[in-house]
Enzyme design. Sequence first.
Site, PDB file in Angstrom:
ATOM      1  N   ASN A  58     -10.106   5.560   0.994  1.00  0.00           N
ATOM      2  CA  ASN A  58     -10.632   5.662   2.317  1.00  0.00           C
ATOM      3  C   ASN A  58     -11.606   6.715   2.596  1.00  0.00           C
ATOM      4  OD1 ASN A  58      -7.239   4.873   2.935  1.00  0.00           O
ATOM      5  ND2 ASN A  58      -8.700   3.975   4.179  1.00  0.00           N
ATOM      6  N   GLU A  69     -11.055   0.583  -3.708  1.00  0.00           N
ATOM      7  CA  GLU A  69     -11.509   0.324  -2.260  1.00  0.00           C
ATOM      8  C   GLU A  69     -12.067   1.674  -1.738  1.00  0.00           C
ATOM      9  OE1 GLU A  69      -7.761  -0.883  -0.252  1.00  0.00           O
ATOM     10  OE2 GLU A  69      -8.688  -1.208   1.703  1.00  0.00           O
ATOM     11  N   SER A  88       0.877  -1.250  -0.162  1.00  0.00           N
ATOM     12  CA  SER A  88      -0.051  -0.062  -0.173  1.00  0.00           C
ATOM     13  C   SER A  88       0.793   1.276   0.109  1.00  0.00           C
ATOM     14  CB  SER A  88      -0.987  -0.122   1.261  1.00  0.00           C
ATOM     15  OG  SER A  88      -1.661   1.327   1.457  1.00  0.00           O
ATOM     16  N   ASP A 132     -13.909  -1.653   2.431  1.00  0.00           N
ATOM     17  CA  ASP A 132     -12.999  -1.713   3.620  1.00  0.00           C
ATOM     18  C   ASP A 132     -13.752  -1.314   4.769  1.00  0.00           C
ATOM     19  OD1 ASP A 132     -11.130  -1.489   5.728  1.00  0.00           O
ATOM     20  OD2 ASP A 132      -9.509  -0.581   4.391  1.00  0.00           O
ATOM     21  N   LYS A 149      -0.978  -0.991  -4.313  1.00  0.00           N
ATOM     22  CA  LYS A 149      -2.090  -0.210  -4.201  1.00  0.00           C
ATOM     23  C   LYS A 149      -1.681   1.316  -3.831  1.00  0.00           C
ATOM     24  CE  LYS A 149      -4.694  -0.118   0.297  1.00  0.00           C
ATOM     25  NZ  LYS A 149      -5.532  -0.880   1.335  1.00  0.00           N
ATOM     26  N   LEU A 150      -2.322   2.176  -4.561  1.00  0.00           N
ATOM     27  CA  LEU A 150      -2.221   3.488  -4.209  1.00  0.00           C
ATOM     28  C   LEU A 150      -3.355   4.198  -3.632  1.00  0.00           C
ATOM     29  CD1 LEU A 150      -1.513   4.623  -7.937  1.00  0.00           C
ATOM     30  CD2 LEU A 150       0.177   3.927  -6.476  1.00  0.00           C
ATOM     31  N   LYS A 151      -2.903   5.051  -2.729  1.00  0.00           N
ATOM     32  CA  LYS A 151      -3.809   5.691  -1.820  1.00  0.00           C
ATOM     33  C   LYS A 151      -4.308   6.861  -2.711  1.00  0.00           C
ATOM     34  CE  LYS A 151      -4.011   3.461   2.335  1.00  0.00           C
ATOM     35  NZ  LYS A 151      -5.437   2.945   2.555  1.00  0.00           N
ATOM     36  N   LYS A 183     -10.320  -7.541   7.154  1.00  0.00           N
ATOM     37  CA  LYS A 183      -9.313  -7.022   8.180  1.00  0.00           C
ATOM     38  C   LYS A 183      -9.739  -7.641   9.629  1.00  0.00           C
ATOM     39  CE  LYS A 183      -7.823  -2.583   6.345  1.00  0.00           C
ATOM     40  NZ  LYS A 183      -8.099  -1.341   6.331  1.00  0.00           N
ATOM     41  N   GLY A 243      -4.484  -4.700   5.491  1.00  0.00           N
ATOM     42  CA  GLY A 243      -3.527  -4.477   6.697  1.00  0.00           C
ATOM     43  C   GLY A 243      -3.909  -3.127   7.457  1.00  0.00           C
ATOM     44  N   ASP A 260      -7.158   2.981  -3.263  1.00  0.00           N
ATOM     45  CA  ASP A 260      -7.713   3.129  -2.038  1.00  0.00           C
ATOM     46  C   ASP A 260      -8.156   4.440  -1.471  1.00  0.00           C
ATOM     47  OD1 ASP A 260      -8.908   2.480   0.469  1.00  0.00           O
ATOM     48  OD2 ASP A 260      -7.249   1.778   1.599  1.00  0.00           O
TER      49      ASP A 260
HETATM   50  O1  OSB Z   1      -7.409   1.550   4.615  1.00  0.00           O
HETATM   51  O2  OSB Z   1      -6.280  -0.161   3.990  1.00  0.00           O
HETATM   52  C1  OSB Z   1      -6.342   0.999   4.628  1.00  0.00           C
HETATM   53  C2  OSB Z   1      -3.228   1.491   6.712  1.00  0.00           C
HETATM   54  C3  OSB Z   1      -3.999   1.854   7.851  1.00  0.00           C
HETATM   55  C4  OSB Z   1      -5.299   2.074   7.924  1.00  0.00           C
HETATM   56  C5  OSB Z   1      -6.122   1.991   6.823  1.00  0.00           C
HETATM   57  C6  OSB Z   1      -5.760   1.134   5.683  1.00  0.00           C
HETATM   58  C7  OSB Z   1      -4.265   1.027   5.613  1.00  0.00           C
HETATM   59  C8  OSB Z   1      -3.690   0.233   4.649  1.00  0.00           C
HETATM   60  C9  OSB Z   1      -2.815  -0.810   4.424  1.00  0.00           C
HETATM   61  O3  OSB Z   1      -3.616   0.884   3.468  1.00  0.00           O
HETATM   62  C10 OSB Z   1      -1.298  -0.516   4.906  1.00  0.00           C
HETATM   63  C11 OSB Z   1      -0.948  -1.830   5.312  1.00  0.00           C
HETATM   64  O4  OSB Z   1      -0.877  -2.356   6.401  1.00  0.00           O
HETATM   65  O5  OSB Z   1       0.125  -2.166   4.508  1.00  0.00           O
HETATM   66 MG    MG Z   2      -8.526   0.496   2.982  1.00  0.00          MG
END
Ligand code: OSB
Ligand code: MG
Length: 370
Positions: A190, A213, A135, A238, A161-163, A262, A290, A188
């Site tokens: 969020n 995501e 990520s 998620d 995976k790109l935020k 998760k 994660g 992702d």
């Molecule tokens: O949205 O998946 C998520 C980390 C902290 C809180 C939310 C997320 C994440 C990640 C995963 O993107 C990072 C990782 O544990 O490898």
């Molecule tokens: Mg996520």
Amino acid sequence: MQIQAVELHRVRLPLTTPFRTSFGTEVDKEALLVRVVADDAEGWGECVASTEPRYSSEYVAGALDVMVSFLVPRLLAQPDLAARDVARVLAPYKGHRMAKAALEMAVLDAELRRSGETLSRHLGGIVDKVPSGVSVGIVDTVPELLDAVGDYLDQGYVRIKLKIEPGWDIGVVSAVRERFGDIPLQVDANAAYRLSDASHLARLDPFDLLLIEQPLGDDDLRQHAELATLIRTPVCLDESIHSSQSAADALALRACRIINIKAGRVGGYLEAKKIHDLAVANGVAVWCGGMVETGLGRAANAALASLPGFTLPGDVSGSDRFFAEDVTAPITMRDGYVDVPTGPGIGVAPEHEILRRVTLSTQVCTRTSR
Ligand code: OSB
Ligand code: MG
């Protein structure tokens, strides 16, 4: 088993680089490591709540409080407790799934260490290594991101995976596709978008992403279902999935085609397995998310990801993705895979000397002090 004591270790590990998402930036990782001690067994768990309640309502100090005030005394009061009973015993206290998950994880670890079974085998795992995705957080510039992605690909990660967030989405995905071609790629958000952003998010369609995501809010199941009819990228949830019940609702509503599982978010590894089974029965793909766990949580995640329904690479990266020094022996990614631990229970435990150095505070709850 009868639990004699529960130790709660609040730890802090510096991150090698800040991890930025649409909901904030983390510079340090804080975690609560739980050690459960019974007469003839002991086990470890990790609470994945973050320092601040931004990903969800749970946070480290709150998790510690609910454990000490309510959850742990209830466990200590049981004359005989099995891991499969923990969720039911703690059910009178609403919410706090990450705190509950950590306690169940420690009881389960103790039970499995005693019986000599691995967590993977117990949950129904079928492989001895799992594909490792990474990520990648939001950064200041596109060249900086391309360097980071290139680095991870060189290391061998099999999926990126790109935020994303408004202003850091279409152009960024386009730049990564242009530079690295047809790599397994997903994004992702969020919960950073609204349903009214659907036409904007449809601009991701040409890039053939594996999934998007959690584009919309945690409670927006209906809106996700509608968004899914307006964009081609498969919707993955998620934050919206809190339990097998909400997973069933999401599937019935067609709010997602893929679920990120998760264990902490859903109240434990046993509930996580239920969601896996439900998804498999419905022909829906799952993958293991994660929460920037230490090696303890990462090892347990690798065990979960070894179940047959985990058909997409998880955020199961090596310790060095986030930490210069982990609290356990480092989790390593080799040739795109992380090994599923082979020792009993979770298969790893914090190393005493490291734990001592990273611990901010320790609280011990015993049967007599409850
Ligand atoms: O949205 O998946 C998520 C980390 C902290 C809180 C939310 C997320 C994440 C990640 C995963 O993107 C990072 C990782 O544990 O490898
Ligand atoms: Mg996520």
